[in-house]
Design a protein around this motif. Structure first.
Motif, PDB file in Angstrom:
ATOM      1  N   VAL A  10     -30.639  -4.316  41.213  1.00  0.00           N
ATOM      2  CA  VAL A  10     -29.207  -4.351  40.471  1.00  0.00           C
ATOM      3  C   VAL A  10     -29.351  -5.356  39.507  1.00  0.00           C
ATOM      4  N   ARG A  11     -30.206  -6.358  39.252  1.00  0.00           N
ATOM      5  CA  ARG A  11     -30.268  -7.277  38.068  1.00  0.00           C
ATOM      6  C   ARG A  11     -30.588  -6.523  36.891  1.00  0.00           C
ATOM      7  N   VAL A  14     -27.751  -4.051  35.932  1.00  0.00           N
ATOM      8  CA  VAL A  14     -26.651  -4.894  34.967  1.00  0.00           C
ATOM      9  C   VAL A  14     -27.302  -5.477  33.713  1.00  0.00           C
ATOM     10  N   ARG A  16     -29.120  -3.480  31.901  1.00  0.00           N
ATOM     11  CA  ARG A  16     -29.075  -2.289  31.098  1.00  0.00           C
ATOM     12  C   ARG A  16     -27.464  -1.859  30.850  1.00  0.00           C
ATOM     13  N   GLY A  17     -26.735  -2.788  31.302  1.00  0.00           N
ATOM     14  CA  GLY A  17     -25.208  -2.420  30.912  1.00  0.00           C
ATOM     15  C   GLY A  17     -24.678  -1.449  32.175  1.00  0.00           C
ATOM     16  N   TYR A  18     -25.031  -1.456  33.125  1.00  0.00           N
ATOM     17  CA  TYR A  18     -24.431  -0.621  34.253  1.00  0.00           C
ATOM     18  C   TYR A  18     -23.703  -1.588  35.058  1.00  0.00           C
ATOM     19  N   LYS A  19     -22.808  -1.075  35.886  1.00  0.00           N
ATOM     20  CA  LYS A  19     -21.959  -1.805  36.951  1.00  0.00           C
ATOM     21  C   LYS A  19     -22.960  -1.772  38.151  1.00  0.00           C
ATOM     22  N   ALA A  20     -23.392  -2.598  38.792  1.00  0.00           N
ATOM     23  CA  ALA A  20     -24.034  -2.649  39.930  1.00  0.00           C
ATOM     24  C   ALA A  20     -23.734  -4.020  40.729  1.00  0.00           C
ATOM     25  N   VAL A  21     -23.209  -3.680  42.047  1.00  0.00           N
ATOM     26  CA  VAL A  21     -23.035  -4.681  43.010  1.00  0.00           C
ATOM     27  C   VAL A  21     -24.039  -5.114  44.213  1.00  0.00           C
ATOM     28  N   ASP A  22     -24.514  -6.217  44.290  1.00  0.00           N
ATOM     29  CA  ASP A  22     -25.363  -6.697  45.282  1.00  0.00           C
ATOM     30  C   ASP A  22     -24.526  -7.311  46.439  1.00  0.00           C
ATOM     31  N   GLU A  50     -12.544   0.415  40.954  1.00  0.00           N
ATOM     32  CA  GLU A  50     -13.614   0.199  39.824  1.00  0.00           C
ATOM     33  C   GLU A  50     -13.691   1.612  38.904  1.00  0.00           C
ATOM     34  N   LEU A  55     -21.073   3.460  39.365  1.00  0.00           N
ATOM     35  CA  LEU A  55     -21.005   2.104  40.070  1.00  0.00           C
ATOM     36  C   LEU A  55     -22.114   2.189  41.028  1.00  0.00           C
TER      37      LEU A  55
END
Length: 143
Positions: A10-11, A14, A16-22, A50, A55
């Protein structure tokens, strides 16, 4: 499964500019038996509102099954038990898995729950590869 690298991935997404949620970061609530589950209201709102092109949602809780139809891809991140044990013992950002009872639970989940996750997954990615390679594989799967 615990120790497969979800938070690390996830980190990287993020970064790399993507929306990612842990989902371990505020998206869960306590459940009976000392477990946790996704906060269904919060996950529903996230998925309903979203607007990112892609995502990524990382997590593994019993009540995730109700959300599976809402995902375009369900990716199982996997690694062999010895790798998970080593990662859990050496990680610094999350204490879960360090106590003997937690480690037993992780290994039990690996034997009992991972096969069920594999059945519902559309893809499986072995996270013993370098993190950049794992992230690149995920990006190829969704694009």
């Amino acid at each position: 499964m615990s120790g497969t690298g979800k938070s690390t991935i996830v980190r990287q997404l993020v970064a790399r500019g993507y929306k990612a949620v842990d989902t371990d970061d505020g998206w869960c609530e306590p459940a009976p038996g000392g477990l946790q589950r996704w906060r269904e209201d919060a996950i529903t709102t996230l998925l309903d509102t979203e607007d990112a092109e892609v995502l990524f949602v990382a997590g593994c809780e019993e009540n995730q099954a109700g959300f599976l139809p809402r995902f375009d891809h369900v990716v199982l991140l996997s690694a062999p038990a010895p790798v998970l044990v080593r990662r859990l013992a050496t990680r610094t950002g999350n204490p879960f898995g360090k106590r003997p009872d937690e480690l037993r639970r992780v290994l039990g989940d690996l034997a009992e729950i991972e096969p069920l996750l594999r059945e519902s997954a559309t893809h499986e990615v072995d996270t013993t590869a370098p993190v950049d390679e794992v992230v690149s594989t995920l990006l190829r799967l969704v694009n």
